[in-house]
Write an enzyme that holds these catalytic residues in place. Structure first.
Site, PDB file in Angstrom:
ATOM      1  N   ASN A 154       0.747  -1.129   0.175  1.00  0.00           N
ATOM      2  CA  ASN A 154       0.088  -0.015  -0.017  1.00  0.00           C
ATOM      3  C   ASN A 154       0.609   1.355  -0.196  1.00  0.00           C
ATOM      4  O   ASN A 154       0.282   2.218  -0.428  1.00  0.00           O
ATOM      5  CB  ASN A 154      -0.927  -0.170   0.960  1.00  0.00           C
ATOM      6  CG  ASN A 154      -0.373   0.030   2.519  1.00  0.00           C
ATOM      7  OD1 ASN A 154       0.768  -0.458   2.698  1.00  0.00           O
ATOM      8  ND2 ASN A 154      -1.069   0.280   3.528  1.00  0.00           N
ATOM      9  N   GLY A 230       2.775  -5.277   7.158  1.00  0.00           N
ATOM     10  CA  GLY A 230       1.811  -5.890   6.527  1.00  0.00           C
ATOM     11  C   GLY A 230       0.673  -6.555   7.383  1.00  0.00           C
ATOM     12  O   GLY A 230       0.394  -5.709   8.506  1.00  0.00           O
ATOM     13  N   GLU A 250       4.892  -4.172  12.164  1.00  0.00           N
ATOM     14  CA  GLU A 250       3.857  -2.967  11.758  1.00  0.00           C
ATOM     15  C   GLU A 250       2.656  -3.515  10.968  1.00  0.00           C
ATOM     16  O   GLU A 250       2.718  -3.883   9.852  1.00  0.00           O
ATOM     17  CB  GLU A 250       4.700  -1.929  10.895  1.00  0.00           C
ATOM     18  CG  GLU A 250       5.693  -1.137  11.712  1.00  0.00           C
ATOM     19  CD  GLU A 250       5.545  -0.402  12.647  1.00  0.00           C
ATOM     20  OE1 GLU A 250       4.190   0.014  12.698  1.00  0.00           O
ATOM     21  OE2 GLU A 250       6.449   0.038  13.421  1.00  0.00           O
ATOM     22  N   LEU A 251       1.552  -3.683  11.957  1.00  0.00           N
ATOM     23  CA  LEU A 251       0.378  -4.572  11.411  1.00  0.00           C
ATOM     24  C   LEU A 251      -0.985  -3.808  11.238  1.00  0.00           C
ATOM     25  O   LEU A 251      -0.857  -2.523  11.209  1.00  0.00           O
ATOM     26  CB  LEU A 251      -0.060  -5.761  12.144  1.00  0.00           C
ATOM     27  CG  LEU A 251       1.388  -6.509  12.555  1.00  0.00           C
ATOM     28  CD1 LEU A 251       1.165  -7.545  13.458  1.00  0.00           C
ATOM     29  CD2 LEU A 251       2.046  -7.189  11.340  1.00  0.00           C
ATOM     30  N   CYS A 284      -3.062   1.306   6.966  1.00  0.00           N
ATOM     31  CA  CYS A 284      -3.466   0.806   8.226  1.00  0.00           C
ATOM     32  C   CYS A 284      -4.108   1.500   9.317  1.00  0.00           C
ATOM     33  O   CYS A 284      -4.718   0.955  10.410  1.00  0.00           O
ATOM     34  CB  CYS A 284      -2.032   0.205   8.775  1.00  0.00           C
ATOM     35  SG  CYS A 284      -1.081   1.278   8.808  1.00  0.00           S
ATOM     36  N   GLU A 378     -10.445  -5.404  10.598  1.00  0.00           N
ATOM     37  CA  GLU A 378      -9.754  -4.312   9.630  1.00  0.00           C
ATOM     38  C   GLU A 378     -10.535  -4.240   8.416  1.00  0.00           C
ATOM     39  O   GLU A 378     -10.240  -5.231   7.460  1.00  0.00           O
ATOM     40  CB  GLU A 378      -8.353  -4.555   9.577  1.00  0.00           C
ATOM     41  CG  GLU A 378      -7.591  -3.442   8.828  1.00  0.00           C
ATOM     42  CD  GLU A 378      -6.078  -3.531   8.394  1.00  0.00           C
ATOM     43  OE1 GLU A 378      -5.881  -4.834   8.185  1.00  0.00           O
ATOM     44  OE2 GLU A 378      -5.394  -2.664   8.475  1.00  0.00           O
TER      45      GLU A 378
HETATM   46  N1  LIG Z   1       1.120  -0.887  10.658  1.00  0.00           N
HETATM   47  C1  LIG Z   1       1.657  -0.394   9.580  1.00  0.00           C
HETATM   48  O1  LIG Z   1       2.788   0.622   9.654  1.00  0.00           O
HETATM   49  C2  LIG Z   1       1.370  -0.824   8.378  1.00  0.00           C
HETATM   50  C3  LIG Z   1       1.609  -0.337   6.996  1.00  0.00           C
HETATM   51  C4  LIG Z   1       1.207  -0.632   5.872  1.00  0.00           C
HETATM   52  C5  LIG Z   1       0.168  -1.816   5.835  1.00  0.00           C
HETATM   53  N2  LIG Z   1       0.144  -2.511   6.917  1.00  0.00           N
HETATM   54  C6  LIG Z   1      -0.986  -3.497   6.962  1.00  0.00           C
HETATM   55  O2  LIG Z   1      -0.523  -4.304   5.782  1.00  0.00           O
HETATM   56  C7  LIG Z   1      -1.768  -5.050   5.454  1.00  0.00           C
HETATM   57  C8  LIG Z   1      -1.807  -4.553   3.755  1.00  0.00           C
HETATM   58  O3  LIG Z   1      -0.756  -5.152   3.095  1.00  0.00           O
HETATM   59  P1  LIG Z   1      -0.434  -6.401   2.176  1.00  0.00           P
HETATM   60  O4  LIG Z   1      -1.790  -6.750   1.814  1.00  0.00           O
HETATM   61  O5  LIG Z   1       0.452  -6.126   1.195  1.00  0.00           O
HETATM   62  O6  LIG Z   1      -0.082  -7.249   3.485  1.00  0.00           O
HETATM   63  P2  LIG Z   1       0.557  -8.927   3.563  1.00  0.00           P
HETATM   64  O7  LIG Z   1       0.601  -9.348   4.633  1.00  0.00           O
HETATM   65  O8  LIG Z   1      -0.505  -9.550   2.381  1.00  0.00           O
HETATM   66  O9  LIG Z   1       1.790  -8.894   2.528  1.00  0.00           O
HETATM   67  C9  LIG Z   1       2.668  -8.318   3.249  1.00  0.00           C
HETATM   68  C10 LIG Z   1       4.240  -8.925   2.748  1.00  0.00           C
HETATM   69  O10 LIG Z   1       4.156 -10.422   3.431  1.00  0.00           O
HETATM   70  C11 LIG Z   1       4.251 -11.141   2.203  1.00  0.00           C
HETATM   71  N3  LIG Z   1       3.468 -12.318   2.597  1.00  0.00           N
HETATM   72  C12 LIG Z   1       2.214 -12.489   2.430  1.00  0.00           C
HETATM   73  N4  LIG Z   1       1.577 -13.735   2.899  1.00  0.00           N
HETATM   74  C13 LIG Z   1       2.760 -14.400   3.270  1.00  0.00           C
HETATM   75  C14 LIG Z   1       2.751 -15.284   4.007  1.00  0.00           C
HETATM   76  N5  LIG Z   1       1.792 -16.496   3.975  1.00  0.00           N
HETATM   77  N6  LIG Z   1       3.941 -15.825   4.500  1.00  0.00           N
HETATM   78  C15 LIG Z   1       5.057 -14.860   4.586  1.00  0.00           C
HETATM   79  N7  LIG Z   1       4.997 -13.795   3.792  1.00  0.00           N
HETATM   80  C16 LIG Z   1       3.884 -13.468   3.271  1.00  0.00           C
HETATM   81  C17 LIG Z   1       3.845 -10.308   1.098  1.00  0.00           C
HETATM   82  O11 LIG Z   1       4.720 -11.126   0.074  1.00  0.00           O
HETATM   83  C18 LIG Z   1       4.448  -9.203   1.390  1.00  0.00           C
HETATM   84  O12 LIG Z   1       5.723  -8.726   1.060  1.00  0.00           O
HETATM   85  C19 LIG Z   1      -2.764  -4.433   6.054  1.00  0.00           C
HETATM   86  O13 LIG Z   1      -3.255  -5.305   7.004  1.00  0.00           O
HETATM   87  C20 LIG Z   1      -2.210  -3.166   6.737  1.00  0.00           C
HETATM   88  O14 LIG Z   1      -2.959  -2.741   7.914  1.00  0.00           O
HETATM   89  C21 LIG Z   1       0.509  -1.961   8.111  1.00  0.00           C
HETATM   90  O1  LIG Z   2      -0.794   1.744   5.900  1.00  0.00           O
HETATM   91  C1  LIG Z   2      -0.210   2.031   7.015  1.00  0.00           C
HETATM   92  C2  LIG Z   2       0.822   2.877   6.977  1.00  0.00           C
HETATM   93  O2  LIG Z   2       1.524   2.944   7.925  1.00  0.00           O
HETATM   94  C3  LIG Z   2       0.332   4.369   6.802  1.00  0.00           C
HETATM   95  S1  LIG Z   2       1.570   5.442   6.533  1.00  0.00           S
HETATM   96  O3  LIG Z   2       2.364   5.335   4.928  1.00  0.00           O
HETATM   97  O4  LIG Z   2       2.739   5.237   7.402  1.00  0.00           O
HETATM   98  O5  LIG Z   2       1.030   6.707   6.534  1.00  0.00           O
END
Ligand SMILES: NC(=O)c1ccc[n+]([C@@H]2O[C@H](COP(=O)([O-])OP(=O)(O)OC[C@H]3O[C@@H](n4cnc5c(N)ncnc54)[C@H](O)[C@@H]3O)[C@@H](O)[C@H]2O)c1
Ligand SMILES: O=C[C@H](O)CS(=O)(=O)O
Length: 476
Positions: A154, A230, A250-251, A284, A378
């Site tokens: 994202n 992620g 960071e979830l 997130c 979420e």
């Molecule tokens: N807290 C934060 O700073 C923050 C920031 C951005 C996104 N997010 C969270 O990330 C999520 C969205 O991003 P996304 O869809 O790319 O997340 P995701 O968990 O699907 O993917 C993130 C990473 O993990 C890897 N991955 C996916 N499935 C996996 C598995 N089974 N085993 C090992 N690795 C795996 C992916 O290839 C990718 O590189 C949302 O839940 C969002 O809230 C959190």
């Molecule tokens: O998706 C969650 C991210 O942490 C938002 S931000 O890029 O840090 O603003």
């Protein structure tokens, strides 16, 4: 753009590596091709990162790391529009938001450049302890070594930099596994960092799916720190895999935002509009649960609903677009299903609630119940739920009644109430008169509960990429 993986400064491609097309989430056009790396590539990448850490990075002075980062920031600034267009193409991010991400990414590198030269330890007042007389002691921080970084789709530039720029500032080397949906900007960034002076092999990128590559990466004996951004289930599984290594997670979240009857409603409405719907809610910290005190509940909705209804949906390339596509049709279908499920159980859809391919129209839902997925999970979509409340105690309990705890927003003009609530909310961060969605890149940032572990924010991420060693001297 046709990319492979980057190991020791060489882009590895071919030799039976699978090719995958990256398609625009908006119109399906091919934006690039990525060749997936293999487990052997992970092995090579980690070995390289380990060697370069010991042979090169350990010898590189802080001022040089700082200079390289400064050059990288200048270079990203010069190529800002190219990067924004790539983010728009591969993630479907509306171009104005994509430019915003690049602007933040430049700042992240500049912060890291400054932090590279900041103090890396502290003097200990040794004679505070009985037996500490005639001793000098200090705590000095050292880079951990090889960092494994795994990133989401994202914010494919800025969140990658939160790991790469900080690791370099700390003196670490990295193996990055970017999101398979958005690898193009990560690779373009890696090339930029090498051109700015990152030594070959200080940054290695292995592209492919998490399922294939993450386990060999995070369990590798030479990896000392795992930093993951992620989704929750994946993050917590990675923590288990990582065993004794340092881990930052960071979830996700379902961020609460509390609007009291003494709030400036115009500011609250504008902030919710931006914080709930930017990048189709795929952040997130996106506004999800909006709790509104009963006497301003209807006035707030009267102002918010028409504004949400008039958000412009469509082509992310257009300057006028507010809401573009979600990352995949599957993600949009999931959001649509959750909306339908809530409606079937009595929730009211005040605006939106429709899906067209990857696009979900911006949606406001009321009359929800706590157990509905649009409230307690979420949503990660352009959707907010608006929930009335009467008392401060009631709304604090409701906001905290969540498995997540990343950031929260509170709108009130009562300073005492603001601080009272900030103390009581179970989140990693609280904004007063600002929505949960706002993040500047130098603040400590990271969730509690299922939202994560540890902190990012440039200085804090760097700290987590170091180990503290005590060094003491007995004066003879
Ligand atoms: N807290 C934060 O700073 C923050 C920031 C951005 C996104 N997010 C969270 O990330 C999520 C969205 O991003 P996304 O869809 O790319 O997340 P995701 O968990 O699907 O993917 C993130 C990473 O993990 C890897 N991955 C996916 N499935 C996996 C598995 N089974 N085993 C090992 N690795 C795996 C992916 O290839 C990718 O590189 C949302 O839940 C969002 O809230 C959190
Ligand atoms: O998706 C969650 C991210 O942490 C938002 S931000 O890029 O840090 O603003």
């Amino acid at each position: 753009m046709h990319i492979g993986s980057l190991i020791n400064g060489i882009e590895v491609r071919g030799e039976g590596r699978e090719e995958h097309e990256i398609r625009s989430p908006y119109n399906g056009e091919v934006v690039g091709v990525v060749e997936y790396g293999t487990r052997e590539d992970i092995e090579q990448a980690v070995q390289t990162a380990y060697r370069v850490f010991h042979e090169t990075m350990k010898k590189m002075p802080a001022y040089r790391r700082s200079e390289i980062l400064r050059k990288a920031a200048d270079s990203l600034e010069a190529q800002a529009e190219d990067f924004a267009r790539l983010l728009m193409a591969e993630a479907g991010k509306p171009i104005r938001d994509a430019r915003g991400e690049v602007g933040r990414a430049i700042q992240v590198i500049r912060f890291a450049s400054e932090e590279a030269k900041a103090n890396d330890g502290e003097l200990i007042k040794m004679d505070s302890a009985i037996g500490g007389e005639n001793r000098i002691g200090f705590a000095k921080r050292y880079p951990v070594g090889v960092v494994a970084a795994i990133t989401p789709f994202n914010f494919p530039l800025n969140l990658v930099l939160h790991k790469l720029a900080t690791a370099f500032a700390a003196g670490c080397t990295v193996v990055l596994k970017p999101a398979e949906k958005t690898p193009l900007s990560a690779m373009k960034l890696a090339r930029l960092l090498e051109e700015a002076g990152y030594p070959k092999g200080a940054l290695n990128v292995v592209n492919g799916t998490g399922v294939d590559l993450v386990e060999p990466l995070v369990t590798h004996p030479l990896v000392k720190k795992v930093t993951f951004t992620g989704s929750g289930p994946v993050g917590w599984k990675i923590k288990e895999m990582a065993g004794p290594r340092k881990v930052t997670l960071e979830l996700g979240s379902n961020s609460p935002n509390l609007i009291f009857n003494d709030a400036n409603l115009d500011i609250a409405v504008e902030s919710i509009l931006k914080g709930g719907f930017t990048f189709a809610g795929q952040a997130c910290i996106s506004v999800q649960r909006v709790y509104v005190q009963k006497d301003v509940y209807q006035p707030l909705l009267d102002r918010l609903v028409p504004k949400v209804a008039s958000l412009r949906i469509g082509d992310p390339a257009l300057e006028s677009t507010d809401i573009g596509p979600m990352i995949t049709e599957q993600a949009a279908i999931r959001a649509e299903e959750w909306i339908r499920e809530a409606a079937s159980e009595g929730a009211t859809i005040l605006v939106g609630g429709e899906r067209n391919g990857n696009i979900v129209s911006p949606t406001i839902i009321t009359d929800t119940k706590h157990h509905m997925k649009v409230v307690c999970q979420e949503v990660f979509a352009p959707l907010i739920t608006v929930i009335p409340f009467e008392t401060e105690e009631e709304v604090i309990a409701a906001a905290n009644d969540s498995d997540y705890g990343l950031q929260a927003g509170v709108f009130t003009s009562d300073i005492n109430r603001a601080f009272r609530i900030a103390e009581l909310l179970e989140t990693g961060g609280v904004w007063i008169n600002e929505v949960s969605t706002v993040r500047t890149d130098h603040i400590p940032y990271g969730g509690v509960k299922l939202s994560g572990l540890g902190k990012e924010g440039v200085k804090y991420a760097i700290e987590d990429m170091t180990e503290t060693k005590f060094i003491g001297v007995r004066l003879l």
